[in-house]
Scaffold this active site. Structure first.
Site, PDB file in Angstrom:
ATOM      1  N   PHE A 114      -8.470   4.809 -16.255  1.00 45.84           N
ATOM      2  CA  PHE A 114      -8.232   5.069 -14.844  1.00 45.84           C
ATOM      3  C   PHE A 114      -8.240   6.572 -14.611  1.00 45.84           C
ATOM      4  O   PHE A 114      -8.204   7.353 -15.569  1.00 45.84           O
ATOM      5  CB  PHE A 114      -6.887   4.462 -14.417  1.00 45.84           C
ATOM      6  CG  PHE A 114      -7.029   3.430 -13.334  1.00 45.84           C
ATOM      7  CD1 PHE A 114      -7.734   2.260 -13.565  1.00 45.84           C
ATOM      8  CD2 PHE A 114      -6.471   3.628 -12.065  1.00 45.84           C
ATOM      9  CE1 PHE A 114      -7.885   1.308 -12.564  1.00 45.84           C
ATOM     10  CE2 PHE A 114      -6.624   2.676 -11.063  1.00 45.84           C
ATOM     11  CZ  PHE A 114      -7.326   1.515 -11.316  1.00 45.84           C
ATOM     12  N   GLN A 227      -2.314  10.125   0.538  1.00 45.70           N
ATOM     13  CA  GLN A 227      -3.470   9.974  -0.347  1.00 45.70           C
ATOM     14  C   GLN A 227      -4.656   9.335   0.352  1.00 45.70           C
ATOM     15  O   GLN A 227      -4.527   8.262   0.939  1.00 45.70           O
ATOM     16  CB  GLN A 227      -3.084   9.124  -1.560  1.00 45.70           C
ATOM     17  CG  GLN A 227      -4.230   8.939  -2.547  1.00 45.70           C
ATOM     18  CD  GLN A 227      -3.744   8.432  -3.888  1.00 45.70           C
ATOM     19  OE1 GLN A 227      -3.467   7.257  -4.048  1.00 45.70           O
ATOM     20  NE2 GLN A 227      -3.611   9.334  -4.848  1.00 45.70           N
ATOM     21  N   HIS A 229      -8.013   7.632  -0.633  1.00 46.26           N
ATOM     22  CA  HIS A 229      -8.648   7.030  -1.800  1.00 46.26           C
ATOM     23  C   HIS A 229     -10.143   7.332  -1.747  1.00 46.26           C
ATOM     24  O   HIS A 229     -10.753   7.229  -0.680  1.00 46.26           O
ATOM     25  CB  HIS A 229      -8.404   5.515  -1.798  1.00 46.26           C
ATOM     26  CG  HIS A 229      -8.734   4.846  -3.089  1.00 46.26           C
ATOM     27  ND1 HIS A 229     -10.023   4.647  -3.513  1.00 46.26           N
ATOM     28  CD2 HIS A 229      -7.930   4.334  -4.058  1.00 46.26           C
ATOM     29  CE1 HIS A 229     -10.000   4.036  -4.695  1.00 46.26           C
ATOM     30  NE2 HIS A 229      -8.739   3.834  -5.050  1.00 46.26           N
ATOM     31  N   LEU A 239     -10.482  -1.311   0.539  1.00 43.75           N
ATOM     32  CA  LEU A 239     -10.479  -0.610  -0.745  1.00 43.75           C
ATOM     33  C   LEU A 239     -11.496  -1.178  -1.737  1.00 43.75           C
ATOM     34  O   LEU A 239     -11.630  -2.390  -1.872  1.00 43.75           O
ATOM     35  CB  LEU A 239      -9.069  -0.736  -1.344  1.00 43.75           C
ATOM     36  CG  LEU A 239      -8.841  -0.191  -2.757  1.00 43.75           C
ATOM     37  CD1 LEU A 239      -8.926   1.319  -2.762  1.00 43.75           C
ATOM     38  CD2 LEU A 239      -7.482  -0.635  -3.269  1.00 43.75           C
ATOM     39  N   GLU A 242     -10.531   1.739  -7.961  1.00 42.42           N
ATOM     40  CA  GLU A 242     -10.830   2.837  -8.874  1.00 42.42           C
ATOM     41  C   GLU A 242     -11.278   2.296 -10.234  1.00 42.42           C
ATOM     42  O   GLU A 242     -11.944   2.988 -11.013  1.00 42.42           O
ATOM     43  CB  GLU A 242      -9.570   3.692  -9.051  1.00 42.42           C
ATOM     44  CG  GLU A 242      -9.743   4.899  -9.931  1.00 42.42           C
ATOM     45  CD  GLU A 242      -8.553   5.853  -9.825  1.00 42.42           C
ATOM     46  OE1 GLU A 242      -8.274   6.320  -8.701  1.00 42.42           O
ATOM     47  OE2 GLU A 242      -7.906   6.120 -10.847  1.00 42.42           O
ATOM     48  N   ARG A 273      -7.432  11.552  -7.717  1.00 36.81           N
ATOM     49  CA  ARG A 273      -7.985  11.061  -6.454  1.00 36.81           C
ATOM     50  C   ARG A 273      -8.177  12.157  -5.410  1.00 36.81           C
ATOM     51  O   ARG A 273      -9.168  12.165  -4.681  1.00 36.81           O
ATOM     52  CB  ARG A 273      -7.086   9.952  -5.887  1.00 36.81           C
ATOM     53  CG  ARG A 273      -7.210   8.685  -6.668  1.00 36.81           C
ATOM     54  CD  ARG A 273      -6.297   7.609  -6.155  1.00 36.81           C
ATOM     55  NE  ARG A 273      -6.539   6.366  -6.896  1.00 36.81           N
ATOM     56  CZ  ARG A 273      -5.815   5.270  -6.747  1.00 36.81           C
ATOM     57  NH1 ARG A 273      -4.799   5.246  -5.898  1.00 36.81           N
ATOM     58  NH2 ARG A 273      -6.095   4.200  -7.439  1.00 36.81           N
ATOM     59  N   HIS A 337      -4.931   5.794   2.115  1.00 36.46           N
ATOM     60  CA  HIS A 337      -4.594   4.719   1.188  1.00 36.46           C
ATOM     61  C   HIS A 337      -3.116   4.607   0.846  1.00 36.46           C
ATOM     62  O   HIS A 337      -2.574   3.510   0.736  1.00 36.46           O
ATOM     63  CB  HIS A 337      -5.398   4.944  -0.097  1.00 36.46           C
ATOM     64  CG  HIS A 337      -5.174   3.913  -1.156  1.00 36.46           C
ATOM     65  ND1 HIS A 337      -5.380   2.574  -0.942  1.00 36.46           N
ATOM     66  CD2 HIS A 337      -4.766   4.014  -2.455  1.00 36.46           C
ATOM     67  CE1 HIS A 337      -5.112   1.899  -2.063  1.00 36.46           C
ATOM     68  NE2 HIS A 337      -4.725   2.748  -2.975  1.00 36.46           N
ATOM     69  N   ARG A 380      -0.760  10.813  -6.245  1.00 35.95           N
ATOM     70  CA  ARG A 380      -0.424   9.732  -7.182  1.00 35.95           C
ATOM     71  C   ARG A 380      -1.624   9.385  -8.054  1.00 35.95           C
ATOM     72  O   ARG A 380      -2.744   9.303  -7.565  1.00 35.95           O
ATOM     73  CB  ARG A 380       0.011   8.484  -6.419  1.00 35.95           C
ATOM     74  CG  ARG A 380       0.239   7.281  -7.315  1.00 35.95           C
ATOM     75  CD  ARG A 380       0.787   6.097  -6.562  1.00 35.95           C
ATOM     76  NE  ARG A 380      -0.142   5.521  -5.611  1.00 35.95           N
ATOM     77  CZ  ARG A 380      -1.168   4.724  -5.930  1.00 35.95           C
ATOM     78  NH1 ARG A 380      -1.421   4.448  -7.197  1.00 35.95           N
ATOM     79  NH2 ARG A 380      -1.952   4.220  -4.987  1.00 35.95           N
TER      80      ARG A 380
END
Lengths: 567, 319
Positions: A114, A227, A229, A239, A242, A273, A337, A380
């Site tokens: 990730f 955030q 995304h 979404l 990721e 991100r 996001h 995050r």
């Protein structure tokens, strides 16, 4: 009137985990939510949940460091240490509860990569990890026999003698208002995506809990850290996980270049991100996008692999963008996001400070996206939010149960209920100004998305703040057409909009206060990080009259000194 | 673009609370879903229109409704797919459950049935220190059924539930399968025993409706059939359902075709005289309506029956 030791507001992963933990410690618990627990937005977490398992050679300190770096050094390191250290046992606990985590060939838990992390430490269930966890957590709530008040909406927190004493809530099915007394209340109401338009978030993500705590006297912290995304669909903002990039998908611009090689030579598509979203927006702004988008290219991963590991986004692409991701790159763009900020809490979920450095409300707790411990700081890492919900949900549940065991139930006058009745009645009987809740929401969302997105500047943020304040005045005159009581969703939307306007103001005020660029808060007029002046949190307090009061709090640094952030 | 909708309304607080159809026109985009259209109505036309919704992406399971007579998620149904030439789209609440207001149904019976299947993992023995080590494909296999979002769409259009509200129904049975097929669960024998009871796996009529309407590809009926196989393999053969299945396959194996009379008798049991007698009127009515061939003691096998038996032989070897 019902009485509880611990009342949890919000029944997503954090709320249900908290309720289970409190009940396990012997507390009389109820978990209340405006929707049924399995409708909660934890469902939408796709890619996975991070943990450094020592028995496979990973080190919690690496996870901790990468979380700190991801946060652009704004995360409190004592909290991040807790998160990283407790992750392993929480993953195993989830597996024992019944989560069907993907396995490696040896039958043990498998991982994927990730963003923002050098090592594959993300545990997952295909690409519907949140849903797979949420449904299992609900199974555990059924097993434990926790009382569930589903489709109840909290209109206010009850504070008596400076301590939280319960809530007033509408039972949507009847429209009746109830006073629910509790020795401790845990807010786990999730995020505020609907403050922005578009957003990846569900329609229920309206910042209700943040507004409740804020109005009760708890500060909201780091609200400017919103955030975006990197991979969201154009039309409706949904979404695309990721995990696609974690599994090797590329980002391409209109020339077919893997542009991330220029912005993050080492981590490329798997930089944090904020970095990826800014890179995409730069490509788009400089004319290397198509129709306001760049592309996510999964084709080389192969159809079989995509169908097994990225099934949901495959379906989503087909259903919502008319693109078969096994055959075509899919247009995506940065989209709102997640809220890194939220209700200020300590590492046990308390919304008050034992050391009195900030003001709060004893008896009130918070966990999950609604809370700000702070774990995520300025940005995050992907797959840290699910971890946040279970680790800090559990801790808040335990701490609330312990608190409740030493606290008497407070006497609450029936006048509290009558007062809320009157407020709701006034809203329902108010003649419409011709304006509408939906129009105000849309204008707010569009303004926030224009001025508080990936790139910000003083002038834009001031425009947004003026807009939010104008909308607040219009909101005070808006009416509800539905005069009924049963499932009056018009009333609920009106109340939600009030909460969203509180959040919008806190975000904007916080963003104007922070005179630097850090994490998701990037100011084109002040593009550098300024550790000398701004290595600190921004706290926003509600005031009865006039603008919110602002304060700051130093960042807790334990073992990782701030460094330049390069991916 | 504009879209016309006919929405079933019901306001329990009205002076005369009866359901009625109301026609609307909504302003939507070419890519919009029926949910977007309903949202438009709720936001700009009538905020009293009640419908549950949240994620907009077929994940939360809130917006199950009937569109043009078939249950589905409003968010996953494109306007252009159901009204390609500007037809009026009919939107009604889901079936097989009470309506609370407009498109909002009472999901309590749904959840009561989920509860009935003991919907949590019951591991055997002591928990290991780490995770349970299980074959990777056993978990991947469960992805399909864990994909269920409990939207109620299958329950809405279940034809068995329509006539027998005691039936546990497709969603809860799919959930039961999720545990019965989980290698970590230690109670599958007891689960399978309970599922043999009235209202359980043998009450599905195999109409395929749930497979057809499920927005997540869970295929509840296939799970129910898998549960039947598991139950029989686990030794639960002495039920109407199991005997029916066995009699069915024996009849085809022996004669190459179905002997309906014997099927009924073997399902009920040769010595269950009272039950057999009680079936006589049904059998007579079926005969009159030519739904049943004349019973014949000499149910001759089809020519080339050995070919059928060869297929059976192969299948049995495979199993």
């Amino acid at each position: 009137m019902a009485d509880y030791d611990v009342l949890v507001v919000g029944a997503g992963l954090a709320g249900m985990r908290a309720a289970l933990a409190a009940q396990e410690r012997g507390a009389k618990v109820a978990v209340l939510s405006k929707v049924h627990p399995v409708r909660s937005h934890s469902n939408a977490a796709q890619g996975g949940i991070n943990a450094a398992l020592t028995d496979r050679g990973d080190d919690w300190q690496d996870h901790g460091y990468e979380t700190v770096k991801g946060s652009d050094y704004l995360g409190d390191q004592d909290a991040i240490e807790v998160l990283a250290q407790e992750a392993g046992r929480e993953i195993i606990a989830l597996e024992h509860m019944g989560v069907i985590f993907s396995r490696g060939e040896d039958g043990r838990l498998g991982t994927r990569r990730f963003g923002g992390q050098q090592r594959a430490r993300t545990f997952f269930v295909s690409d519907f990890t949140g849903q797979a966890m949420l449904h299992v957590m609900f199974e555990q709530v059924l097993r434990a026999g926790v009382e569930v008040l589903d489709e109840w909406f909290v209109t206010s927190l009850v504070v008596e003698e400076g301590r939280c004493a319960g809530v007033v809530a509408i039972e949507l099915r009847t429209g009746k208002l109830h006073l629910l007394r509790a020795k401790a209340v845990i807010i786990a109401t999730g995020g505020l995506g609907r403050v922005f338009e578009p957003s990846t978030n569900g329609l229920i993500c309206t910042g209700d809990g943040m507004s409740l705590a804020y109005r009760a006297g708890v500060p909201l912290m780091d609200m400017e850290m919103v955030q975006y995304h990197p991979t969201t669909l154009k039309g409706n903002g949904l979404l695309m996980t990721e995990a696609a990039r974690g599994e090797g998908a590329y980002l391409l611009n209109s020339k077919g270049e893997r542009f991330m090689e220029r912005y993050a030579p080492t981590m490329k598509e798997l930089a944090s991100r904020d970095v990826v979203s800014r890179a995409e927006q730069t490509e788009i702004n400089e004319g290397r996008g198509v129709d306001g988008c760049v592309f996510l290219d999964c084709r080389h991963l192969g159809k079989k692999f995509i169908l097994e590991r990225l099934h949901q986004v495959y379906e989503e692409g087909k259903a919502f963008a008319n693109v078969d991701i096994t055959e075509q790159p899919i247009p995506i763009r940065p989209g709102m996001h997640y809220q890194m900020g939220g209700i200020k809490t300590d590492v046990d979920g308390r919304c008050w400070d034992m050391k009195k450095r900030w003001r709060g409300v004893p008896g009130l707790f918070a966990a999950g996206e609604a809370a700000c411990v702070s774990l995520h700081g300025g940005n995050r890492l992907g797959a840290n939010s699910l971890l946040d919900t279970v680790v800090f949900g559990r801790r808040a549940g335990h701490c609330a149960a312990e608190y409740a065991s030493q606290e008497p139930l407070k006497t609450v006058s029936q006048a509290r209920l009558a007062h809320e009745e009157e407020r709701i009645h006034a809203l329902l009987s108010r003649n419409s100004s011709g304006d509408s809740v939906a129009k105000i929401r849309l204008e707010m969302g569009q303004s926030m998305n224009e001025h508080l997105a990936v790139f910000r500047n003083q002038e834009g943020m001031e425009t947004a703040l003026r807009k939010v304040r104008e909308l607040r005045q219009r909101y005070d005159r808006v009416g509800v057409r539905d005069r009924g009581r049963i499932f009056n969703m018009g009333l609920v939307f009106a109340l939600e909009l009030g909460a969203m306007l509180d959040c919008a103001e806190a975000i904007t005020v916080g963003a104007l206060e922070r005179k630097e660029s850090r994490g998701a808060h990037f100011r084109t007029d002040m593009p550098e990080r300024d550790d000398e002046h701004w290595l600190k949190h921004v706290l926003v307090y509600h005031t009865l009259e006039g603008p919110p009061r602002i304060d700051t709090l130093p960042v807790t640094i334990t073992r990782w000194q701030p460094q330049k952030r390069v991916y | 673009m504009q879209v016309k909708l006919k929405v079933r309304r019901y306001n329990p607080e009205a002076e005369n609370p009866v359901a009625y159809q109301q026609e609307f026109t909504a302003e939507v985009e070419a890519y919009s879903s029926v949910l977007d259209a309903l949202m438009y109505l709720r936001e700009y036309v009538d905020d009293s229109l009640a419908v549950r919704c949240s994620c907009r992406g077929a994940i939360c399971g809130s917006c199950g409704v009937r569109i043009n007579g078939q249950a589905t998620l409003a968010c996953k149904t494109k306007v252009v797919s159901v009204a390609p030439h500007g037809e009026t789209i009919t939107v009604e609440p889901m079936g097989n459950m009470p309506v609370l207001k407009d498109l909002v149904t009472d999901m309590k019976p749904f959840w009561d049935k989920v509860r009935q299947v003991t919907p949590w993992l019951q591991p055997e023995g002591l928990e290991p220190e780490g995770e349970y080590v299980v074959p990777p494909e056993s978990m991947t296999h469960l992805n399909g059924v864990m994909g269920c979002i409990m939207c109620g769409v299958c329950v809405s259009d279940c034809t068995a539930l329509e006539v027998d509200s005691n039936f546990i129904g497709p969603a809860a049975l799919a959930k039961a399968y999720r545990f019965a097929a989980d290698p970590r669960d230690g109670e599958s024998q007891e689960r399978l025993r309970a599922l043999n009871e009235y209202g359980g796996i043998w009450d599905c009529t195999r109409c395929m409706e749930c497979v057809e309407v499920c927005p997540k590809g869970v295929a509840p009926m296939d799970r129910i059939m898998a549960l039947r196989e598991k139950a029989m393999a686990a030794g639960f053969t002495n039920t109407y359902g199991a005997r029916h299945a066995e009699a069915f396959s024996d009849s085809v194996k022996e004669g190459g075709r179905l002997d309906e009379t014997m099927l009924a008798i073997r399902t009920i049991g040769f010595f269950n005289v009272p039950k057999l007698l009680s079936m006589a009127p049904v059998a007579l009515r079926a005969l009159v309506h030519r739904k049943l061939p004349m019973p014949s003691p000499f149910h001759a096998p089809i020519p080339d029956v050995h070919q059928v038996q060869r297929i059976f032989g192969r299948l049995e070897k495979k199993l």
